[in-house]
Write an enzyme that holds these catalytic residues in place. Structure first.
Site, PDB file in Angstrom:
ATOM      1  CG  ASP A 252      49.623  37.078  25.810  1.00 28.18           C
ATOM      2  OD1 ASP A 252      49.490  38.176  25.243  1.00 28.18           O
ATOM      3  OD2 ASP A 252      50.665  36.736  26.402  1.00 28.18           O
TER       4      ASP A 252
HETATM    5  P1  NAP Z   1      48.779  38.248  30.055  1.00 25.72           P
HETATM    6  O1  NAP Z   1      48.681  38.011  28.605  1.00 25.72           O
HETATM    7  O2  NAP Z   1      50.106  38.204  30.688  1.00 25.72           O
HETATM    8  O3  NAP Z   1      48.095  39.667  30.342  1.00 25.72           O
HETATM    9  C1  NAP Z   1      47.901  40.143  31.625  1.00 25.72           C
HETATM   10  C2  NAP Z   1      47.238  41.517  31.524  1.00 25.72           C
HETATM   11  O4  NAP Z   1      46.840  41.847  32.860  1.00 25.72           O
HETATM   12  C3  NAP Z   1      48.171  42.606  31.043  1.00 25.72           C
HETATM   13  O5  NAP Z   1      47.830  43.003  29.759  1.00 25.72           O
HETATM   14  C4  NAP Z   1      48.026  43.733  32.080  1.00 25.72           C
HETATM   15  O6  NAP Z   1      47.654  44.943  31.413  1.00 25.72           O
HETATM   16  C5  NAP Z   1      46.883  43.251  32.990  1.00 25.72           C
HETATM   17  N1  NAP Z   1      47.137  43.522  34.405  1.00 25.72           N
HETATM   18  C6  NAP Z   1      48.263  43.361  35.103  1.00 25.72           C
HETATM   19  N2  NAP Z   1      48.096  43.716  36.389  1.00 25.72           N
HETATM   20  C7  NAP Z   1      46.805  44.125  36.498  1.00 25.72           C
HETATM   21  C8  NAP Z   1      46.021  44.615  37.581  1.00 25.72           C
HETATM   22  N3  NAP Z   1      46.520  44.765  38.826  1.00 25.72           N
HETATM   23  N4  NAP Z   1      44.719  44.938  37.337  1.00 25.72           N
HETATM   24  C9  NAP Z   1      44.196  44.804  36.087  1.00 25.72           C
HETATM   25  N5  NAP Z   1      44.904  44.344  35.042  1.00 25.72           N
HETATM   26  C10 NAP Z   1      46.186  44.000  35.248  1.00 25.72           C
HETATM   27  O7  NAP Z   1      47.849  37.217  30.869  1.00 25.72           O
HETATM   28  P2  NAP Z   1      47.024  35.973  30.365  1.00 25.72           P
HETATM   29  O8  NAP Z   1      45.987  36.397  29.364  1.00 25.72           O
HETATM   30  O9  NAP Z   1      46.588  35.292  31.622  1.00 25.72           O
HETATM   31  O10 NAP Z   1      48.053  35.082  29.568  1.00 25.72           O
HETATM   32  C11 NAP Z   1      49.078  34.308  30.212  1.00 25.72           C
HETATM   33  C12 NAP Z   1      50.361  34.349  29.405  1.00 25.72           C
HETATM   34  O11 NAP Z   1      51.389  33.596  30.077  1.00 25.72           O
HETATM   35  C13 NAP Z   1      50.209  33.715  28.037  1.00 25.72           C
HETATM   36  O12 NAP Z   1      51.046  34.368  27.115  1.00 25.72           O
HETATM   37  C14 NAP Z   1      50.695  32.302  28.281  1.00 25.72           C
HETATM   38  O13 NAP Z   1      51.109  31.644  27.098  1.00 25.72           O
HETATM   39  C15 NAP Z   1      51.861  32.566  29.203  1.00 25.72           C
HETATM   40  N6  NAP Z   1      52.190  31.317  29.885  1.00 25.72           N
HETATM   41  C16 NAP Z   1      51.435  30.857  30.885  1.00 25.72           C
HETATM   42  C17 NAP Z   1      51.699  29.623  31.433  1.00 25.72           C
HETATM   43  C18 NAP Z   1      50.869  29.020  32.514  1.00 25.72           C
HETATM   44  O14 NAP Z   1      51.181  27.922  32.901  1.00 25.72           O
HETATM   45  N7  NAP Z   1      49.816  29.679  32.954  1.00 25.72           N
HETATM   46  C19 NAP Z   1      52.784  28.870  30.982  1.00 25.72           C
HETATM   47  C20 NAP Z   1      53.562  29.399  29.939  1.00 25.72           C
HETATM   48  C21 NAP Z   1      53.252  30.618  29.417  1.00 25.72           C
HETATM   49  P3  NAP Z   1      47.924  46.374  32.119  1.00 25.72           P
HETATM   50  O15 NAP Z   1      49.383  46.414  32.387  1.00 25.72           O
HETATM   51  O16 NAP Z   1      47.450  47.372  31.122  1.00 25.72           O
HETATM   52  O17 NAP Z   1      47.126  46.369  33.376  1.00 25.72           O
END
Ligand code: NAP
Length: 459
Positions: free
Chosen positions: A386
């Protein structure tokens, strides 16, 4: 020094340590020290509390300390970093339930004699404590996958919730004038428990960290109200600090996702209909091999690593450091791009990378690194999705439109390490994976990084 003075002194020292602890936690370099200061503050607060003359017997207290300490130690030891959000949700539920129970017992013992000021504090404590308990339990269940993570909605939900809230608040006001009405008190408490559930079920799991930080703030305010109700200064100070820091954190997270608090609480973000919108993916995903990527990396001038949630699940922080070392030995400049909401909790990536001793000077915030992507030879996206989705910038119809992203697609080449075609937490497609500049290296992030390091060493 008599005991009362000593107790007040420990409370004052504890409060100062909490403030210094919070200050320390505002920077990754001092975060560990901040945590230790806060821990020491909590120890002082407990010691001070145990010296109170009103304590008639220590048996129940010791039993509570042993059970609570045991559960806490077990959770700290066994719960993995990736499950930290749901662990925090459980802690909030326990804390808020404790505050509600203190309020209930105070009302049970002194209900009729309580003045208006104390009754306000007590009702506030029980109301917030009750709704935070059930709200946090639902947040836990959603994050742990025990219940469906997508928003649960029904027709007229907002009206129903608002009516429920209005009736609960109405009873709260009524009790200020008629504190003897036990029926009103227990009905208000029951409705607050229900409201906690209703508040959280329409919110998608992706927004749970914001909700939890908000619930954290409620739990803090409930604790502060407990402090007023039982005349305990450290509870008032610590609760207020907790309440306001939680609230500020929720606002900061909303800002980092370009969402308003109202949208998070009532927008049902991440529902199936929204996930279907703004697909925007044409073309094919181009798969690349570790050997191809290793050549690119080995002969690059600048490489930027972009960690995300997948780095945390794969526990790949040491592996990325290893690859960075290998590249730096070859004269490649290595930087890490940190998105404020990458992962599942604020500071998630900073904590992980700090664990692997990645120097802070190599970490770059979104505003610092985005202008550098056009001069970057390879952007390596490690389990992020994301936070690198160009739809947020390019597609006004996208549910995440306007969310600031790391603009990796502006780099000369992009390599995405992920296991397969899994979506990010928002459930949206990511057009980055279909761009000609992007190569997909499939596999667990840690395995891929180890293979890349070996291949770079041989390049
Ligand atoms: P993400 O959008 O959740 O994407 C994570 C990606 O990691 C997935 O597409 C997955 O694809 C891949 N993945 C999972 N396990 C894996 C592994 N063992 N090896 C390789 N790839 C792996 O992560 P992000 O880009 O960090 O975004 C964070 C999300 O959380 C955002 O939508 C954000 O708004 C939300 N959020 C975060 C917070 C915070 O405080 N950090 C707070 C509110 C909301 P595969 O399954 O194909 O591997």
């Amino acid at each position: 020094m008599n005991t009362t003075y000593f107790i007040e002194f420990t409370y004052l020292a504890a409060s100062i340590l909490f403030i210094l602890g919070l200050k320390g936690m505002s920077h990754p370099e001092s975060a560990k020290r901040g945590m230790h200061l806060a821990e020491f503050g909590m120890l002082l607060a407990i010691i001070g509390t145990l010296l109170h003359r009103e304590i008639v017997s220590y048996e129940w207290i010791i039993a509570g300390l042993v059970i609570g300490g045991g559960v806490g130690a077990a959770m700290a030891y066994w719960v993995p970093m990736t499950a930290m959000p749901q662990r925090t949700a459980l802690s909030h539920a326990f804390g808020a339930f404790a505050a509600a129970l203190v309020g209930i017992s105070e009302y049970y013992r002194h209900g009729a004699e309580l003045g208006q000021l104390k009754m306000t504090a007590l009702s506030f404590e029980v109301m917030l404590g009750a709704l935070t308990t059930t709200g946090s339990l639902i947040a836990f269940a959603k994050l742990q996958g025990l219940v469906r993570g997508t928003p649960m909605t029904f027709k007229g939900q907002n009206v129903f919730n608002m009516t429920l809230l209005a009736v609960t608040l109405g009873l709260f006001v009524y009790l200020l004038f008629v504190p003897t009405s036990a029926t009103a008190f227990y009905t208000m408490m029951g409705l607050a428990f229900v409201f906690g559930v209703m508040l959280v079920i329409p919110i998608g799991a992706a927004d749970m960290p914001v909700v939890m930080s908000l619930l954290n703030s409620y739990a803090g305010l409930a604790a502060a109200a407990t402090g007023f109700a039982i005349s305990n200064n450290v509870l008032i100070i610590a609760g207020t600090l907790d309440g306001f820091s939680g609230f500020i954190l929720s606002i900061l997270m909303c800002r980092a996702m370009n969402r308003s608090m109202t949208n998070v609480l009532f927008g049902a973000f991440g529902s199936e209909t929204m996930a279907a919108a703004g697909d925007g993916t044409e073309g094919v995903m181009r798969e690349v091999s570790p050997e191809d990527v290793a050549v690119q990396l080995a002969y690059a001038r600048q490489v930027v690593f972009v960690p995300g949630y997948g780095l945390a699940t794969a526990q790949a922080q040491y592996a990325v450091r290893e690859l960075a070392n290998t590249l730096e030995d070859r004269g490649v400049s290595v930087k890490y791009a940190i998105h404020p909401v990458a992962g599942r909790m604020p500071g998630h990536m900073n904590v992980l990378l700090a664990e692997a001793n990645v120097p802070y000077s190599a970490l770059y915030e979104l505003e610092q690194i985005n202008p550098e992507f056009p001069q970057t030879d390879v952007a390596v996206v490690i389990g992020a999705n994301d936070v690198v989705n160009p739809d947020a910038r390019d597609n006004p119809q996208s549910p995440i439109a306007g969310m600031p992203i790391l603009e990796v697609d502006r780099a000369r080449s992009v390599v995405v390490l992920k296991r397969g075609k899994g979506k990010g937490f928002s459930g949206l497609e990511n057009p980055l994976f279909y761009k000609p500049v992007t190569g997909m290296l499939y596999g667990d992030a840690k395995d891929s990084l180890v293979r890349l390091t070996q291949a770079v060493q041989q390049a």
